[in-house]
Design a protein around this motif. Structure first.
Motif, PDB file in Angstrom:
ATOM      1  N   PHE A  65       0.839  -1.203   0.000  1.00 24.80           N
ATOM      2  CA  PHE A  65       0.000   0.000   0.000  1.00 24.80           C
ATOM      3  C   PHE A  65       0.871   1.249   0.000  1.00 24.80           C
ATOM      4  O   PHE A  65       1.955   1.268   0.586  1.00 24.80           O
ATOM      5  CB  PHE A  65      -0.856   0.057   1.279  1.00 24.80           C
ATOM      6  CG  PHE A  65      -1.630  -1.193   1.586  1.00 24.80           C
ATOM      7  CD1 PHE A  65      -1.020  -2.272   2.205  1.00 24.80           C
ATOM      8  CD2 PHE A  65      -2.979  -1.278   1.277  1.00 24.80           C
ATOM      9  CE1 PHE A  65      -1.733  -3.427   2.502  1.00 24.80           C
ATOM     10  CE2 PHE A  65      -3.697  -2.434   1.573  1.00 24.80           C
ATOM     11  CZ  PHE A  65      -3.068  -3.499   2.186  1.00 24.80           C
ATOM     12  N   TYR A 119       0.212   5.263   1.226  1.00 27.64           N
ATOM     13  CA  TYR A 119      -0.642   6.260   1.858  1.00 27.64           C
ATOM     14  C   TYR A 119       0.096   7.604   1.878  1.00 27.64           C
ATOM     15  O   TYR A 119       1.315   7.650   1.880  1.00 27.64           O
ATOM     16  CB  TYR A 119      -0.932   5.904   3.317  1.00 27.64           C
ATOM     17  CG  TYR A 119      -1.768   4.669   3.550  1.00 27.64           C
ATOM     18  CD1 TYR A 119      -1.170   3.414   3.706  1.00 27.64           C
ATOM     19  CD2 TYR A 119      -3.160   4.761   3.649  1.00 27.64           C
ATOM     20  CE1 TYR A 119      -1.939   2.294   3.946  1.00 27.64           C
ATOM     21  CE2 TYR A 119      -3.931   3.632   3.894  1.00 27.64           C
ATOM     22  CZ  TYR A 119      -3.313   2.402   4.043  1.00 27.64           C
ATOM     23  OH  TYR A 119      -4.072   1.284   4.280  1.00 27.64           O
ATOM     24  N   GLN A 139      -0.031  11.061   4.517  1.00 24.85           N
ATOM     25  CA  GLN A 139      -0.548  11.463   5.823  1.00 24.85           C
ATOM     26  C   GLN A 139      -0.360  12.956   5.981  1.00 24.85           C
ATOM     27  O   GLN A 139       0.768  13.455   5.920  1.00 24.85           O
ATOM     28  CB  GLN A 139       0.170  10.712   6.951  1.00 24.85           C
ATOM     29  CG  GLN A 139      -0.433  10.964   8.322  1.00 24.85           C
ATOM     30  CD  GLN A 139       0.171  10.068   9.386  1.00 24.85           C
ATOM     31  OE1 GLN A 139       1.334   9.712   9.336  1.00 24.85           O
ATOM     32  NE2 GLN A 139      -0.650   9.672  10.363  1.00 24.85           N
ATOM     33  N   GLY A 195      -5.416  12.595   8.412  1.00 32.55           N
ATOM     34  CA  GLY A 195      -5.113  11.188   8.669  1.00 32.55           C
ATOM     35  C   GLY A 195      -4.429  10.519   7.495  1.00 32.55           C
ATOM     36  O   GLY A 195      -3.907  11.163   6.585  1.00 32.55           O
ATOM     37  N   LEU A 196      -4.471   9.192   7.505  1.00 35.92           N
ATOM     38  CA  LEU A 196      -3.876   8.381   6.456  1.00 35.92           C
ATOM     39  C   LEU A 196      -4.876   8.196   5.321  1.00 35.92           C
ATOM     40  O   LEU A 196      -5.976   7.712   5.539  1.00 35.92           O
ATOM     41  CB  LEU A 196      -3.505   6.996   7.000  1.00 35.92           C
ATOM     42  CG  LEU A 196      -2.212   6.865   7.775  1.00 35.92           C
ATOM     43  CD1 LEU A 196      -2.201   5.580   8.566  1.00 35.92           C
ATOM     44  CD2 LEU A 196      -1.032   6.901   6.830  1.00 35.92           C
ATOM     45  N   PHE A 211      -2.971   0.616  -4.001  1.00 37.71           N
ATOM     46  CA  PHE A 211      -2.508  -0.612  -3.384  1.00 37.71           C
ATOM     47  C   PHE A 211      -2.324  -1.684  -4.449  1.00 37.71           C
ATOM     48  O   PHE A 211      -2.807  -1.546  -5.580  1.00 37.71           O
ATOM     49  CB  PHE A 211      -3.436  -1.070  -2.258  1.00 37.71           C
ATOM     50  CG  PHE A 211      -4.784  -1.541  -2.709  1.00 37.71           C
ATOM     51  CD1 PHE A 211      -5.818  -0.638  -2.904  1.00 37.71           C
ATOM     52  CD2 PHE A 211      -5.036  -2.887  -2.895  1.00 37.71           C
ATOM     53  CE1 PHE A 211      -7.071  -1.064  -3.297  1.00 37.71           C
ATOM     54  CE2 PHE A 211      -6.289  -3.326  -3.282  1.00 37.71           C
ATOM     55  CZ  PHE A 211      -7.306  -2.420  -3.488  1.00 37.71           C
ATOM     56  N   ASP A 261      -8.238   5.992  -2.533  1.00 42.71           N
ATOM     57  CA  ASP A 261      -9.150   7.141  -2.437  1.00 42.71           C
ATOM     58  C   ASP A 261      -8.651   8.372  -3.187  1.00 42.71           C
ATOM     59  O   ASP A 261      -9.441   9.187  -3.637  1.00 42.71           O
ATOM     60  CB  ASP A 261      -9.363   7.509  -0.962  1.00 42.71           C
ATOM     61  CG  ASP A 261     -10.007   6.371  -0.186  1.00 42.71           C
ATOM     62  OD1 ASP A 261      -9.567   6.096   0.947  1.00 42.71           O
ATOM     63  OD2 ASP A 261     -10.944   5.751  -0.730  1.00 42.71           O
ATOM     64  N   LEU A 276       3.686   7.121   3.372  1.00 39.64           N
ATOM     65  CA  LEU A 276       3.908   5.889   4.119  1.00 39.64           C
ATOM     66  C   LEU A 276       3.580   4.680   3.258  1.00 39.64           C
ATOM     67  O   LEU A 276       2.512   4.621   2.641  1.00 39.64           O
ATOM     68  CB  LEU A 276       3.040   5.860   5.379  1.00 39.64           C
ATOM     69  CG  LEU A 276       3.477   6.776   6.514  1.00 39.64           C
ATOM     70  CD1 LEU A 276       2.347   7.003   7.487  1.00 39.64           C
ATOM     71  CD2 LEU A 276       4.679   6.198   7.236  1.00 39.64           C
ATOM     72  N   PHE A 281       4.217  -0.984   8.552  1.00 41.18           N
ATOM     73  CA  PHE A 281       4.522   0.275   7.885  1.00 41.18           C
ATOM     74  C   PHE A 281       6.018   0.539   7.808  1.00 41.18           C
ATOM     75  O   PHE A 281       6.777   0.184   8.717  1.00 41.18           O
ATOM     76  CB  PHE A 281       3.857   1.446   8.629  1.00 41.18           C
ATOM     77  CG  PHE A 281       2.375   1.524   8.419  1.00 41.18           C
ATOM     78  CD1 PHE A 281       1.507   0.779   9.197  1.00 41.18           C
ATOM     79  CD2 PHE A 281       1.849   2.349   7.435  1.00 41.18           C
ATOM     80  CE1 PHE A 281       0.131   0.847   8.999  1.00 41.18           C
ATOM     81  CE2 PHE A 281       0.483   2.435   7.223  1.00 41.18           C
ATOM     82  CZ  PHE A 281      -0.376   1.673   8.007  1.00 41.18           C
ATOM     83  N   GLY A 282       6.403   1.206   6.733  1.00 42.82           N
ATOM     84  CA  GLY A 282       7.749   1.732   6.632  1.00 42.82           C
ATOM     85  C   GLY A 282       7.882   3.007   7.444  1.00 42.82           C
ATOM     86  O   GLY A 282       6.887   3.531   7.962  1.00 42.82           O
ATOM     87  N   PHE A 288      -8.525   4.294   7.249  1.00 45.52           N
ATOM     88  CA  PHE A 288      -8.180   4.858   8.548  1.00 45.52           C
ATOM     89  C   PHE A 288      -9.035   6.051   8.915  1.00 45.52           C
ATOM     90  O   PHE A 288      -9.382   6.875   8.057  1.00 45.52           O
ATOM     91  CB  PHE A 288      -6.708   5.283   8.549  1.00 45.52           C
ATOM     92  CG  PHE A 288      -5.750   4.127   8.616  1.00 45.52           C
ATOM     93  CD1 PHE A 288      -5.451   3.393   7.476  1.00 45.52           C
ATOM     94  CD2 PHE A 288      -5.171   3.763   9.820  1.00 45.52           C
ATOM     95  CE1 PHE A 288      -4.585   2.317   7.528  1.00 45.52           C
ATOM     96  CE2 PHE A 288      -4.304   2.694   9.887  1.00 45.52           C
ATOM     97  CZ  PHE A 288      -4.009   1.966   8.745  1.00 45.52           C
ATOM     98  N   GLY A 289      -9.345   6.171  10.210  1.00 48.90           N
ATOM     99  CA  GLY A 289      -9.876   7.405  10.746  1.00 48.90           C
ATOM    100  C   GLY A 289      -8.750   8.433  10.837  1.00 48.90           C
ATOM    101  O   GLY A 289      -7.595   8.142  10.533  1.00 48.90           O
ATOM    102  N   ARG A 290      -9.100   9.638  11.281  1.00 51.55           N
ATOM    103  CA  ARG A 290      -8.117  10.729  11.300  1.00 51.55           C
ATOM    104  C   ARG A 290      -7.176  10.662  12.499  1.00 51.55           C
ATOM    105  O   ARG A 290      -6.227  11.433  12.583  1.00 51.55           O
ATOM    106  CB  ARG A 290      -8.836  12.073  11.255  1.00 51.55           C
ATOM    107  CG  ARG A 290      -9.622  12.232   9.975  1.00 51.55           C
ATOM    108  CD  ARG A 290     -10.235  13.593   9.830  1.00 51.55           C
ATOM    109  NE  ARG A 290     -10.960  13.672   8.559  1.00 51.55           N
ATOM    110  CZ  ARG A 290     -11.418  14.800   8.038  1.00 51.55           C
ATOM    111  NH1 ARG A 290     -11.224  15.938   8.654  1.00 51.55           N
ATOM    112  NH2 ARG A 290     -12.066  14.775   6.890  1.00 51.55           N
TER     113      ARG A 290
END
Lengths: 116, 113
Positions: A33, A35, A37, A42-43, A48, A59, A90, A107-108, B103-105
């Protein structure tokens, strides 16, 4: 000890540059994945991959592409970097859903990218 | 898709108990995760719930009610090192048919002496 590594901790690029972020995992995980941040958001999932040469949009895929030529490596590409892509990126990996484990993500350490 | 809600920030005293709530709406629930993230570091896995009830792991416990779309993370005997962001993530089915956590925030927990 399981490990996800990312090519850089900090990166500074100029608007319009092509940027490659590399991620490597040593756990033989099928899923990988990317992401980003951001504070207050958030993430958020960009892309992916659940197998070599397979990818799916998350998203927020706009402005990004990915490459998975080998199982252990998942690359994120910014074709033409823009200032709104300044963020913490991430990478994560996991076993696939249904494999009998919790399938938690590893996670990295993240790459903090600044686009000037 | 899903909507995941958790408080932005909480404060607590060293040695106390704190409960961090997470509510969610999903189209195809398939598990809920809690992660801990210290400032400047990567998230690390804390707990996983897929069935209703309480999962206990040392000072940390996680609870799930699928019918209410609700989970909480309970931290006991708080220590200063528990100051971190706590992320709730729900595994849901995406339009393409894959099950992927969203994920949530995150909830920033500040533990003070």
């Amino acid at each position: 000890d399981v490990k996800v590594t990312q090519s850089s901790r900090y990166l500074v690029k100029r608007t319009g540059e092509k940027v490659f972020l590399e991620c490597v995992q040593d756990m033989d995980h099928e899923n990988m994945f990317w992401y980003r941040q951001d504070p207050g958001l958030g993430l958020r999932l960009i892309y992916f991959s659940y197998d070599v040469k397979m990818k799916e949009k998350g998203d927020i895929p706009e402005g990004y592409s990915v490459s998975r030529e080998k199982k252990e490596r998942f690359s994120l590409i910014l074709e033409s970097a823009s200032t709104n892509q300044t963020s913490m990126y991430l990478c994560a990996s996991s076993t696939p859903e249904g494999s009998g484990s919790k399938n938690e993500q590893f996670f990295g350490p993240g790459t903090r990218l600044t686009v000037l | 898709g899903q909507n995941i809600d958790q408080p932005t920030e909480m404060t607590a005293t060293e040695g106390a108990i704190v409960q961090i709530n997470c509510t969610y709406q999903t189209s195809g629930f398939n598990g809920l995760f809690w992660y801990q993230q210290h400032a400047g570091e990567a998230p690390t896995f804390l707990s996983y719930n897929v069935l209703d009830g309480l999962e206990e792991k040392g000072r940390f416990s996680s609870f799930l009610s699928r019918s209410k779309g609700y989970s909480y993370l309970l931290l006991k005997e708080l220590q200063m090192k528990d100051s971190a962001s706590y992320l709730c993530a729900v595994r849901d089915i995406l339009p393409g048919g894959s099950y992927i956590p969203t994920f949530g925030r995150g909830t920033s927990l500040i533990v003070h002496p």
